[in-house]
Scaffold this active site. Structure first.
Site, PDB file in Angstrom:
ATOM      1  CD  GLU A  70      -2.678  -2.161  -1.411  1.00  0.00           C
ATOM      2  OE1 GLU A  70      -2.710  -0.952  -1.676  1.00  0.00           O
ATOM      3  OE2 GLU A  70      -3.515  -2.711  -0.648  1.00  0.00           O
TER       4      GLU A  70
ATOM      5  CG  ASP B  20      -1.738   1.254   1.343  1.00  0.00           C
ATOM      6  OD1 ASP B  20      -2.618   1.479   0.492  1.00  0.00           O
ATOM      7  OD2 ASP B  20      -1.488   2.038   2.281  1.00  0.00           O
TER       8      ASP B  20
END
Length: 229
Positions: free
Chosen positions: A113, A42
Site C-alpha cells: 500500500e 490507502d
C-alpha cells in the site's frame, strides 16, 4: 523490479526516494519508513479502484460497487499482490519482524500500500499519478474480478454461510477448531469443523484459526450449493 516501469511510463519525478521509503518497514526503527506513504497509498488505492470500477463495471449499482471495491482494496488482496510482486525480498525489516512468519502477510500488505503511494508521488502526484496507479493495478483487478465472478463469496465464505444458515435454519454456524501444529506459518496449523443443527457440514485447514474456519465454511457452502439456487 517490474513495478518501476509501470507499463513503460517513466517517472516524472527523478527522485525515487519514496520507493525506497515504501519498502522500508517501520520495524527497522528508521525515521523514514513506509508509514506516511501507506497512509497516502490507502487514499490513492480507493480512488483508483473507484475509477476502475466506473470504467470497467459501469452496470453495477452503488452497493455492489462498494462491496466489490472492498474486496479489491482489502489487506488480503494487497498481501496477495505483494506476494505476486515478490516484495518480501525487497522489504527492509527489523530482526523481530523478519523472524515473525505470521506477520509477513501483514507487512507485505502494508508496504504494498505504501508502494502505491510512492508510485503516485513519483509519477506526478495530482498531475497524472492516479492514472498511472490505476493503469498499473488494472490487470490485477481484472484478474480478481474474474475470480469473484466465478465465486462471489471468495474469501468471505463465513459471512455467506452465516447469512444462509440464519435465513434457512434460524441459527448460526457452530465452529469447532483445534491447533494441530504449533509452528507459525504452517498452512495446516489449525483444523476447523463447522456444524449446523449439530450436523457436520464442512471442515478445513489453515495457517490461522480464521483461515481454517473460512475453508470449513467454503466446504459447507459447496455442500448446500443446490439449496442456494
Amino acid at each position: 523490479m517490474q513495478f518501476l516501469h509501470c507499463q513503460g511510463l517513466k517517472p516524472l519525478n527523478q527522485d525515487l526516494t519514496p520507493l525506497e521509503e515504501a519498502l522500508c518497514h517501520s520495524s527497522t526503527g528508521k525515521a523514514r519508513n513506509h508509514e506516511k506513504l501507506e497512509f497516502l497509498g490507502d487514499a490513492v488505492l480507493r480512488l483508483a479502484c473507484a475509477e476502475f470500477l466506473d470504467r470497467h463495471n459501469p452496470q453495477l449499482a452503488v452497493g455492489e460497487r462498494s462491496h466489490l471495491r472492498g474486496q479489491l482494496v482489502s489487506d488480503r488482496w494487497l498481501a496477495e499482490l505483494a506476494e505476486l510482486l515478490e516484495l518480501k525480498a525487497l522489504i527492509q525489516q527489523g530482526p523481530c519482524a523478519l523472524g515473525d512468519i505470521a506477520a509477513q502477510a501483514t507487512i507485505g500488505a502494508e508496504c504494498c500500500e505504501a508502494l502505491i503511494g510512492a508510485i503516485y508521488q513519483c509519477w506526478g502526484g495530482s498531475n497524472g499519478g492516479l492514472d498511472v496507479v490505476r493503469e498499473w493495478l488494472a490487470p490485477h483487478w481484472q484478474r480478481s474480478c474474474l475470480a469473484l465472478e466465478a465465486d462471489p463469496n471468495l474469501n468471505n465464505w463465513k459471512s455467506a454461510l452465516q447469512e444462509w444458515s440464519q435465513a434457512a435454519l434460524g441459527e448460526l454456524p457452530d465452529y469447532q477448531s483445534e491447533e494441530r501444529n504449533p509452528s507459525h506459518g504452517n498452512p495446516e496449523r489449525f483444523f476447523s469443523r463447522v456444524f449446523l443443527k449439530q450436523k457436520l457440514y464442512g471442515q478445513g485447514l489453515g495457517p490461522a484459526r480464521r483461515d481454517a474456519e473460512q475453508q470449513a465454511a467454503k466446504a459447507a457452502l459447496a455442500k448446500i450449493k443446490p439449496q442456494l439456487r
